[in-house]
Design a protein around this motif. Structure first.
Motif, PDB file in Angstrom:
ATOM      1  N   LEU A 151       7.191  50.623  31.218  1.00 33.86           N
ATOM      2  CA  LEU A 151       7.558  52.022  31.400  1.00 33.86           C
ATOM      3  C   LEU A 151       7.366  52.428  32.861  1.00 33.86           C
ATOM      4  O   LEU A 151       8.232  53.072  33.461  1.00 33.86           O
ATOM      5  CB  LEU A 151       6.704  52.902  30.474  1.00 33.86           C
ATOM      6  CG  LEU A 151       7.000  54.403  30.477  1.00 33.86           C
ATOM      7  CD1 LEU A 151       8.421  54.664  30.031  1.00 33.86           C
ATOM      8  CD2 LEU A 151       6.017  55.129  29.560  1.00 33.86           C
ATOM      9  N   LEU A 196      10.310  53.485  35.588  1.00 35.87           N
ATOM     10  CA  LEU A 196      10.256  54.762  36.303  1.00 35.87           C
ATOM     11  C   LEU A 196      10.299  54.553  37.813  1.00 35.87           C
ATOM     12  O   LEU A 196      10.962  55.305  38.539  1.00 35.87           O
ATOM     13  CB  LEU A 196       8.986  55.529  35.903  1.00 35.87           C
ATOM     14  CG  LEU A 196       8.963  56.092  34.482  1.00 35.87           C
ATOM     15  CD1 LEU A 196       7.588  56.656  34.158  1.00 35.87           C
ATOM     16  CD2 LEU A 196      10.028  57.174  34.304  1.00 35.87           C
ATOM     17  N   SER A 210      17.529  51.066  34.879  1.00 35.46           N
ATOM     18  CA  SER A 210      16.141  51.529  34.803  1.00 35.46           C
ATOM     19  C   SER A 210      15.951  52.494  33.632  1.00 35.46           C
ATOM     20  O   SER A 210      14.896  52.498  32.993  1.00 35.46           O
ATOM     21  CB  SER A 210      15.736  52.205  36.114  1.00 35.46           C
ATOM     22  OG  SER A 210      16.430  53.422  36.299  1.00 35.46           O
ATOM     23  N   VAL A 245      13.234  52.181  30.742  1.00 37.91           N
ATOM     24  CA  VAL A 245      12.343  53.300  30.408  1.00 37.91           C
ATOM     25  C   VAL A 245      12.447  53.643  28.925  1.00 37.91           C
ATOM     26  O   VAL A 245      11.443  53.903  28.252  1.00 37.91           O
ATOM     27  CB  VAL A 245      12.681  54.536  31.271  1.00 37.91           C
ATOM     28  CG1 VAL A 245      11.993  55.787  30.739  1.00 37.91           C
ATOM     29  CG2 VAL A 245      12.280  54.294  32.716  1.00 37.91           C
ATOM     30  N   TRP A 286       9.284  53.316  26.601  1.00 42.83           N
ATOM     31  CA  TRP A 286       8.738  54.478  25.903  1.00 42.83           C
ATOM     32  C   TRP A 286       8.683  54.229  24.395  1.00 42.83           C
ATOM     33  O   TRP A 286       7.714  54.602  23.730  1.00 42.83           O
ATOM     34  CB  TRP A 286       9.557  55.719  26.197  1.00 42.83           C
ATOM     35  CG  TRP A 286       9.220  56.881  25.302  1.00 42.83           C
ATOM     36  CD1 TRP A 286      10.028  57.483  24.397  1.00 42.83           C
ATOM     37  CD2 TRP A 286       7.957  57.545  25.197  1.00 42.83           C
ATOM     38  NE1 TRP A 286       9.370  58.487  23.740  1.00 42.83           N
ATOM     39  CE2 TRP A 286       8.083  58.551  24.213  1.00 42.83           C
ATOM     40  CE3 TRP A 286       6.734  57.385  25.846  1.00 42.83           C
ATOM     41  CZ2 TRP A 286       7.037  59.383  23.870  1.00 42.83           C
ATOM     42  CZ3 TRP A 286       5.674  58.227  25.489  1.00 42.83           C
ATOM     43  CH2 TRP A 286       5.842  59.212  24.521  1.00 42.83           C
TER      44      TRP A 286
END
Length: 401
Positions: free
Chosen positions: A118, A122, A241, A245, A249
């Motif tokens: 994660l 980011l 990306s 993510v 998540w």
């Protein structure tokens, strides 16, 4: 029973929750001659090589899309490595210190890995946004850099960053597509021969990786072929990306839920209920026939292990021996037929009682020790007459025996 077959529900869009959807049967097997084991190990080594190659190539050829794709390649790789590192712990039998087993070790490992993924996603997304901001809003980027919100750009000179990615980065992305597509077809072939949903899931992962590499290839090629389109490469990095993510998540949320002992999904409850029903249907003769009713089923997931509770209603006149026989029958059937179940705890209630559930096992707030003065009174009495109480306790213990 080293994995879970009920986690395919996590394959929603691209957020294929890596550590949940991976069954470790083929990954940890020592039978290297097995086709399923061989293709799974090949996939592991390929992910390692491609993550290193694309990461290095993305840095050298100045391609953010390729670097983001390298981070995406790490998702399956890190998940597999984490599985290998924790599976021997998670499958250990329970001990006195860990009465529910060691499955939470894997949940902790999953939380750490998903947190890294994660964070990596980011960071890559932030880098891509910075690049886009510097290209389209140079004045804003300079002001933000002055306040320390963005790194300093190189002004309006055509620096290495402004020229976009080197066209040679496209070769790495194209090679990644070919290799991953070959892995997809090879894994799917073995999966169809074995009728294995586990291998089919792994094949799906390879196909998704191939698609993300295709996104990187389009962005790299477009930024080189089209005039003044160097912004396409950071856009590709941003898209990939976001995929990382999303998956990171999803994994983080699932790991936190496991550590918080969230109840198992309805699909697992249904599997356990069907297995228990078949076990009870096998009791066709004797006093147990048609006398047992499944009232409630619940459970928690601990790593790859499922710890299940089953509530059965039986006639109030039954003896302990009768219930014990049913308990052993249900436990053996559920443990043998429902993959991943490591513990089956059976609770019996009378058929004449209302429909209770497992919540009645919790102590009511008005009955908690904090609200009761009895422990303090017992302690006070104990301090005044230690010898007498000690004899009485021993006497009561002998009576209970």
């Amino acid at each position: 029973m080293t994995g879970s077959t009920t986690q395919t529900r996590d394959h929603i869009g691209h957020a294929h929750h890596h550590h949940h959807s991976h069954d470790t049967s083929y990954l940890i097997s020592s039978n290297k001659k097995d086709a399923g084991v061989r293709i799974t190990r090949i996939g592991l080594y390929v992910n390692l090589g491609m993550a290193i190659g694309k990461g290095f190539g993305g840095y050298v050829f100045n391609s953010q899309a390729l670097i983001a794709d390298a981070i995406h390649s790490l998702t399956d790789l890190v998940s597999d490595i984490m599985t290998l590192a924790t599976v021997s712990w998670s499958l250990k039998p329970p001990s006195e210190r860990f009465p529910s087993g060691y499955g939470k070790v894997e949940s902790l490992g999953s939380l750490g890995v998903s947190g890294i993924l994660l964070g990596g996603g980011l960071m890559m997304g932030w880098a891509a946004l910075i690049a886009l901001c510097q290209q389209f809003f140079p004045d804003f980027a300079e002001a933000a850099a002055h306040w320390g919100l963005l790194p300093h750009s190189h002004g309006h000179s055509h620096s290495h960053d402004d020229l976009g990615p080197n066209i040679n980065a496209a070769w790495l992305a194209g090679g990644s597509i070919l290799i991953k597509e070959w892995l997809y077809r090879a894994t799917l072939k073995v999966a169809n021969e074995r009728k294995s949903s586990v291998l089919a899931s792994n094949a799906y992962h390879h196909r998704v990786d191939s698609l993300t590499a295709f996104v990187a290839l389009l962005m790299i090629a477009g930024s080189n072929v089209l005039n003044n389109a160097s912004w396409l490469d950071p856009v590709g990095g941003l898209v990939i990306s976001l995929m990382v993510v999303q998956a990171g998540w999803g994994n983080t949320k699932a790991s936190l839920m496991e550590l918080a002992d969230v109840g198992v999904e309805d699909e697992m409850k249904g599997n356990v209920r069907r297995a228990a029903t078949k076990a009870l249907d096998g009791v066709s003769t004797g006093p147990a026939a048609n006398h047992v009713e499944i009232r409630s089923i619940q459970g928690v997931k601990s790593g790859q292990n499922y710890l299940m509770d089953i509530e059965l209603a039986v006639p109030g006149t039954w003896t302990v021996e009768q219930t014990r026989g049913i308990e052993d029958l249900v436990r053996e059937r559920v443990g043998g037929k429902v993959r991943g179940v490591k513990r089956v705890r059976v609770r019996f209630i009378s058929k004449s009682s209302e429909q209770p559930d497992f919540l009645d096992e919790f102590i009511r707030p008005d009955m908690s020790a904090k609200s009761s003065p009895e422990p303090e009174e017992e302690e006070h009495s104990h301090s005044h007459d230690h010898g007498h109480n000690h004899k009485t306790t021993n006497g009561n213990a002998r009576k209970r025996k």
